[in-house]
Motif scaffolding. Structure first.
Motif, mmCIF file in Angstrom:
data_model
loop_
_atom_site.group_PDB
_atom_site.id
_atom_site.type_symbol
_atom_site.label_atom_id
_atom_site.label_comp_id
_atom_site.label_asym_id
_atom_site.label_seq_id
_atom_site.Cartn_x
_atom_site.Cartn_y
_atom_site.Cartn_z
ATOM 1 N N TYR A 155 0.832 -1.207 0.000
ATOM 2 C CA TYR A 155 0.000 0.000 0.000
ATOM 3 C C TYR A 155 0.870 1.262 0.000
ATOM 4 O O TYR A 155 0.640 2.198 -0.779
ATOM 5 C CB TYR A 155 -0.911 -0.032 1.221
ATOM 6 N N THR A 156 1.890 1.275 0.853
ATOM 7 C CA THR A 156 2.777 2.437 0.936
ATOM 8 C C THR A 156 3.505 2.676 -0.377
ATOM 9 O O THR A 156 3.631 3.822 -0.849
ATOM 10 C CB THR A 156 3.791 2.236 2.069
ATOM 11 N N LYS A 157 3.987 1.614 -1.001
ATOM 12 C CA LYS A 157 4.710 1.757 -2.267
ATOM 13 C C LYS A 157 3.794 2.232 -3.391
ATOM 14 O O LYS A 157 4.207 3.028 -4.242
ATOM 15 C CB LYS A 157 5.355 0.419 -2.650
ATOM 16 N N LEU A 158 2.558 1.756 -3.398
ATOM 17 C CA LEU A 158 1.622 2.159 -4.445
ATOM 18 C C LEU A 158 1.232 3.628 -4.307
ATOM 19 O O LEU A 158 1.017 4.323 -5.311
ATOM 20 C CB LEU A 158 0.376 1.276 -4.410
ATOM 21 N N ILE A 159 1.110 4.097 -3.074
ATOM 22 C CA ILE A 159 0.812 5.517 -2.844
ATOM 23 C C ILE A 159 1.910 6.381 -3.465
ATOM 24 O O ILE A 159 1.654 7.382 -4.152
ATOM 25 C CB ILE A 159 0.683 5.806 -1.339
ATOM 26 N N ASP A 160 3.164 5.976 -3.238
ATOM 27 C CA ASP A 160 4.295 6.732 -3.793
ATOM 28 C C ASP A 160 4.376 6.601 -5.313
ATOM 29 O O ASP A 160 4.780 7.535 -6.011
ATOM 30 C CB ASP A 160 5.609 6.245 -3.176
ATOM 31 N N GLU A 161 3.973 5.450 -5.836
ATOM 32 C CA GLU A 161 4.113 5.173 -7.260
ATOM 33 C C GLU A 161 3.065 5.913 -8.085
ATOM 34 O O GLU A 161 3.372 6.528 -9.108
ATOM 35 C CB GLU A 161 3.988 3.667 -7.498
ATOM 36 N N PHE A 162 1.797 5.843 -7.667
ATOM 37 C CA PHE A 162 0.702 6.354 -8.493
ATOM 38 C C PHE A 162 0.168 7.711 -8.032
ATOM 39 O O PHE A 162 -0.560 8.371 -8.785
ATOM 40 C CB PHE A 162 -0.455 5.342 -8.510
ATOM 41 N N TYR B 239 2.274 -4.109 -14.583
ATOM 42 C CA TYR B 239 1.192 -3.181 -14.271
ATOM 43 C C TYR B 239 1.391 -1.843 -14.995
ATOM 44 O O TYR B 239 2.516 -1.377 -15.208
ATOM 45 C CB TYR B 239 1.111 -2.944 -12.759
ATOM 46 N N THR B 240 0.267 -1.264 -15.346
ATOM 47 C CA THR B 240 0.276 0.056 -15.974
ATOM 48 C C THR B 240 -0.628 1.037 -15.238
ATOM 49 O O THR B 240 -0.558 2.243 -15.476
ATOM 50 C CB THR B 240 -0.201 -0.034 -17.437
ATOM 51 N N SER B 241 -1.491 0.514 -14.363
ATOM 52 C CA SER B 241 -2.421 1.372 -13.635
ATOM 53 C C SER B 241 -2.925 0.638 -12.397
ATOM 54 O O SER B 241 -2.712 -0.568 -12.238
ATOM 55 C CB SER B 241 -3.611 1.756 -14.526
ATOM 56 N N ILE B 242 -3.645 1.376 -11.566
ATOM 57 C CA ILE B 242 -4.266 0.777 -10.389
ATOM 58 C C ILE B 242 -5.307 -0.255 -10.801
ATOM 59 O O ILE B 242 -5.423 -1.325 -10.194
ATOM 60 C CB ILE B 242 -4.920 1.880 -9.522
#
Length: 413
Positions: A34-41, A96-99
């Motif tokens: 979750y933390t990494k995805l927040i920073d990524e997207f 992956y390209t998007s959420i």
């Protein structure tokens, strides 16, 4: 097929432990992702949270599929298929390209694979320990694998995501999940003298369990408990993020101890499995209610350990009680239906808890809510014993027939 004797029972138990270590351990590290995805997207927290929260919901939702396929094709085939699905899901997630992409690959597809890998562990151990006095202990051991995985895998995944990034990490995870396939290869069926009719063999799901009132009431009680299960930790009143993470570790460690302790107790004739299970629920309820008076971090540690200990009782005893309520032959179908019902309350729990917090701006009310709903589930479960006694009387002839064909029902619950 092989006859389950001596060391083979515990060998299967050991690999089921390893399978749950991988399945539950990886699934419960969603906070790291979750933390990494927040920073990524840079997406909203609500939209990002669905990536990891979909996985356990899908795992529970697919429980009837997993258990029914295991009954028809065998636990070995289903677990290996689940491992292959997990590998495919991680490989696809690495591109992956998007959420939205991760909703399907990491959330749904990986959840299906984990479900096909998770529930056969309960069934294969129940098969190999069917006539053993150590079934409860064996169940406690395999569920301890999930607790240990949750406790130990998070730091490794955190380091891996930081070191290699998401795409490469997903591919590494795909390779690591080969261990699920290895575990599945050891899930050899037990030679059983029971002769099933051709009609039974054709069934993918036994709808007759829906007429079992004791099971339905038990499922309602489980639903209440899952709602409260989601609000466990307190990170207010000055607790740092590191201290909050340690609370989760304390709860996971205590849960592992509880799974072994209460699993051992449940094998003793002098203890009723229902009473042990209710004791676990009562402990979870009381600890969640009293935590609101905590004034220091040390008391939150006491709460985390106490709640985790009794939660271990709940996790271990739940499948054993389903087996008792529906009987040995219908256990796969009963297990699938029970966990399927939890998928809805597991999905609804976080929004409800978040709404309560947003409305009152305090964690006191969510914890009171946790204690209340768990206690409600505990109270409802008393009806299960009454209904089960009625079922036992009305199905006396069926029980005699099952025993005459070598299929036993537990009588020490």
């Amino acid at each position: 097929m092989v006859r389950s004797e001596g060391g083979r029972q515990w060998l299967v138990c050991a690999f089921a432990f390893l399978a749950q270590f991988a399945v539950v351990g990886f699934m419960m590290t969603g906070g790291v992702l979750y933390t990494k995805l927040i920073d990524e997207f840079k997406a909203s927290r609500g939209a990002t949270a669905w990536v990891s929260s979909l996985t356990p919901s899908v795992l529970y939702f697919c429980a009837p599929l997993s258990t029914s396929l295991s009954e028809r094709f065998g636990c070995r085939v289903v677990t290996i298929s689940g491992g292959l699905t997990c590998i495919l899901a991680m490989v696809l997630s690495s591109f992956y390209t998007s959420i939205l992409h991760l909703y399907f690959t990491h959330g749904v597809l990986w959840g299906v694979g984990l479900s096909l890998s998770y529930f056969p562990t309960f069934l294969i151990v129940a098969q190999h320990f069917k006539n053993s006095k150590r079934l409860s202990l064996a169940t406690g051991i395999i569920t301890f694998g999930g607790s240990l995985g949750t406790l130990t895998l998070s730091p490794g995944l955190q380091w891996m995501f930081n070191r290699f990034g998401l795409s490469t990490s997903f591919r590494i995870l795909a390779a690591v999940q080969v261990v699920i396939i290895v575990c599945g290869m050891t899930f050899c069926p037990v030679k059983d003298n029971e002769v099933l009719s051709q009609e039974t063999k054709k069934k993918y799901f036994d709808l007759s369990i829906c007429k079992n009132r004791a099971l339905i009431v038990f499922i309602v009680a489980l639903g209440f408990n899952m709602l409260g299960y989601l609000v466990r930790m307190a990170e207010e009143r000055g607790a740092s993020p590191t201290e909050g993470a340690l609370l989760i570790s304390y709860a996971s460690a205590a849960s592992g101890i509880g799974r072994l302790l209460f699993g051992t107790m449940a094998d003793c004739k002098r203890f009723s499995k229902f009473y042990i299970w209710r004791t676990g629920l009562l402990g979870m309820s009381v600890s969640s209610t009293l935590v609101i008076i905590a004034r220091s971090y040390e008391w939150f540690v006491v709460y985390a350990f106490t709640f985790g200990l009794f939660e271990g009782c709940y996790v271990t005893l739940t499948p054993l009680l389903v087996r008792y309520i529906v009987g040995v032959r219908k256990f796969p179908y009963g297990l699938g239906l029970a966990y399927f019902s939890m998928s809805f309350t597991r999905s609804a729990g976080p929004p409800i808890a978040g709404w309560i917090y947003d409305s009152f701006h305090s964690y006191k009310v969510p914890f009171l809510y946790t204690g209340f709903v768990i206690f409600t589930g505990c109270f409802i479960s008393f009806l299960v014993s009454l209904l089960q006694e009625r079922n036992t009387r009305t199905e006396a002839d069926d029980t005699s027939n099952l025993q005459s064909t070598g299929v036993d029902r537990e009588t020490d619950v």
